[in-house]
Design a protein around this motif. Structure first.
Motif, short mmCIF file in Angstrom:
data_model
loop_
_atom_site.label_atom_id
_atom_site.label_comp_id
_atom_site.label_asym_id
_atom_site.label_seq_id
_atom_site.Cartn_x
_atom_site.Cartn_y
_atom_site.Cartn_z
N SER A 36 78.79 116.30 111.42
CA SER A 36 79.21 115.04 112.03
C SER A 36 78.32 113.88 111.60
CB SER A 36 79.22 115.13 113.57
OG SER A 36 80.12 116.12 113.99
N GLU A 37 77.65 114.03 110.45
CA GLU A 37 76.87 112.93 109.89
C GLU A 37 77.24 112.78 108.42
OE1 GLU A 37 72.73 113.47 110.44
OE2 GLU A 37 72.74 112.93 112.56
N THR A 38 76.97 111.62 107.87
CA THR A 38 77.21 111.39 106.46
C THR A 38 76.20 110.37 105.95
OG1 THR A 38 78.89 110.83 104.80
CG2 THR A 38 78.84 109.51 106.80
N THR A 73 79.62 109.57 98.77
CA THR A 73 79.29 109.81 100.18
C THR A 73 78.99 111.28 100.34
OG1 THR A 73 80.79 108.02 100.89
CG2 THR A 73 80.10 109.62 102.56
N ASP A 129 76.43 108.31 111.96
CA ASP A 129 76.97 109.27 112.93
C ASP A 129 78.49 109.09 112.99
OD1 ASP A 129 77.45 111.03 114.96
OD2 ASP A 129 75.88 110.28 116.28
N LEU A 130 79.21 110.19 112.75
CA LEU A 130 80.67 110.15 112.76
C LEU A 130 81.26 110.52 114.12
CD1 LEU A 130 81.42 111.81 109.29
CD2 LEU A 130 81.23 109.37 109.86
N ARG A 131 80.44 110.84 115.09
CA ARG A 131 80.95 111.18 116.41
C ARG A 131 81.36 109.92 117.18
NH1 ARG A 131 75.90 114.49 118.57
NH2 ARG A 131 74.94 112.59 117.66
N GLN A 175 84.62 105.11 117.06
CA GLN A 175 84.24 106.16 116.12
C GLN A 175 84.36 105.62 114.69
OE1 GLN A 175 86.64 109.67 116.51
NE2 GLN A 175 85.25 110.95 115.31
N VAL A 176 83.35 105.93 113.88
CA VAL A 176 83.37 105.51 112.48
C VAL A 176 84.25 106.47 111.70
CG1 VAL A 176 81.99 105.12 110.41
CG2 VAL A 176 81.08 104.46 112.66
N THR A 177 85.30 105.95 111.12
CA THR A 177 86.24 106.78 110.35
C THR A 177 86.05 106.62 108.84
OG1 THR A 177 87.90 105.01 110.48
CG2 THR A 177 87.96 106.72 112.18
N ASP A 178 85.51 105.48 108.40
CA ASP A 178 85.29 105.24 106.97
C ASP A 178 83.86 104.71 106.82
OD1 ASP A 178 85.27 104.62 104.30
OD2 ASP A 178 87.26 103.67 104.34
N PRO A 179 82.90 105.57 106.46
CA PRO A 179 81.50 105.12 106.35
C PRO A 179 81.30 104.03 105.30
CG PRO A 179 81.63 107.52 106.40
CD PRO A 179 83.02 107.02 106.22
#
Length: 337
Positions: free
Chosen positions: A28-30, A42, A84-86, A114-118
């Protein structure tokens, strides 16, 4: 000795490069990697290898909550390279909002996003938390400014839906998805709250008075309906009693008339039988006339009634008395026979 130092330095340098080139990304991280200042790729969760010198992670501003020594939470910011993608919760401070009827109200909002596109979250906006906060504040002012205070207090779901729709559309180009928007508190001014409480008490008193009046009205109506039903039942009972009494009297009279008729029939039968017997007895005598005998008997009975009165001093004989006396003479002859 010097020959060993150089290979050792080279090995140490290689180990440092390898350690710097290994990137372990948690679930859940990038991480956004730039090569020579340009976006390269990415990183996904797990072990990733980058070039330590030419590849660098791109950092961004992130907002998080901290607590002071007194236990009060406050918002802090820091630069992070791991995104954080959560789903994240932002609790914004209270802000003053003016309603359509010019009432200043404090509103505290919470956003779940929520982040959907970093990549968009890093390159399309410089300070994502601050942009979301400012956008929420302005949108909240616009939505609440179109409502009255009473409508604002009773339409939280409507406000939440409008906020979420506007924020989701605006943050889409930032690679962010707004999942929910909730209003924690809506606090009007103290004087407005006092007026609302007075209005609420007056409304409750009015409802209580109306309910009490309706209760008395219903009781009176039911009492009147009960009295009416009792009178109707009493009248129906009297009517039924009179009908039954009349029917009883009618039946009694009918039975009495039938008894009288039956008695008269029996008397008539007895008189007929007596007449027949007298006729037979008279006719059995030579020269006997039953008609003269009956006339003579009736005449004697009538004469008895005429002469039986106390005030009767004079007896008048009818003109045809000689014929009747003849009949009486025939009765005498009959008894002689």
């Amino acid at each position: 000795m010097e020959a060993l130092i150089i290979p050792a330095l080279i090995a140490f340098f290689v180990i440092i490069l390898v350690a710097a080139g290994l990137k372990i990304v948690r679930q859940s991280e990038t991480v956004v990697i730039e090569r020579l200042g340009k976006y390269n790729r990415t990183l996904i969760s797990g072990i990733n290898i980058i070039w330590p010198i030419i590849d660098r992670p791109r950092s961004m501003i992130w907002r998080y909550s901290k607590e002071d020594t007194y236990g009060n939470s406050y918002a802090a910011r820091r630069s992070v390279s791991r995104i954080d993608l959560r789903e994240t919760v932002y609790d914004f401070p209270r802000q003053n909002v003016i309603t359509r009827d010019n009432v200043v109200t404090e509103i505290n909002a919470i956003i779940y996003f929520q982040v959907t596109d970093p990549v968009k979250a890093v390159y399309e906006i410089s300070d994502l938390p601050d942009a979301i906060e400012k956008l929420t504040q302005t949108t909240l002012r616009n939505v609440v400014g179109e409502m009255d205070l009473d409508e604002t207090l009773t339409s939280r779901d409507t406000i939440n839906s409008k906020l979420r729709a506007v924020l989701d559309d605006a943050t889409n180009k930032w690679g962010v998805k707004i999942n929910r928007v909730e209003l924690q508190d809506i606090n009007p001014p103290i004087e407005v709250r006092d007026a609302m409480e007075k209005q609420m008490r007056a409304e409750r008193d009015r409802r209580a008075t109306i309910l009490e009046a309706e209760g008395r009205k219903t009781a009176l109506i039911l009492d009147a309906e009960g009295s009416k039903a009792a009178e109707i039942n009493k009248a129906e009972g009297d009517k039924q009693a009179q009908i039954l009494s009349a029917e009883g009297e009618a039946n009694a009279r009918i039975k009495m008339a039938e008894a009288e008729a039956e008695a008269r029939i029996k008397i008539a039968d007895a008189e007929a039988e007596a007449i027949n017997r007298i006729k037979s007895a008279v006719e059995s005598v030579k020269g006997g006339d039953p008609v003269k005998y009956m006339i003579a008997v009736k005449y004697i009975e009538a004469l008895k009634d005429v002469a039986g009165g106390q005030d009767n001093k004079t007896v008048y004989m009818p003109y045809e008395a000689t014929g009747i006396l003849g009949s009486v003479g025939s009765i005498k002859e009959l008894f002689k026979e």
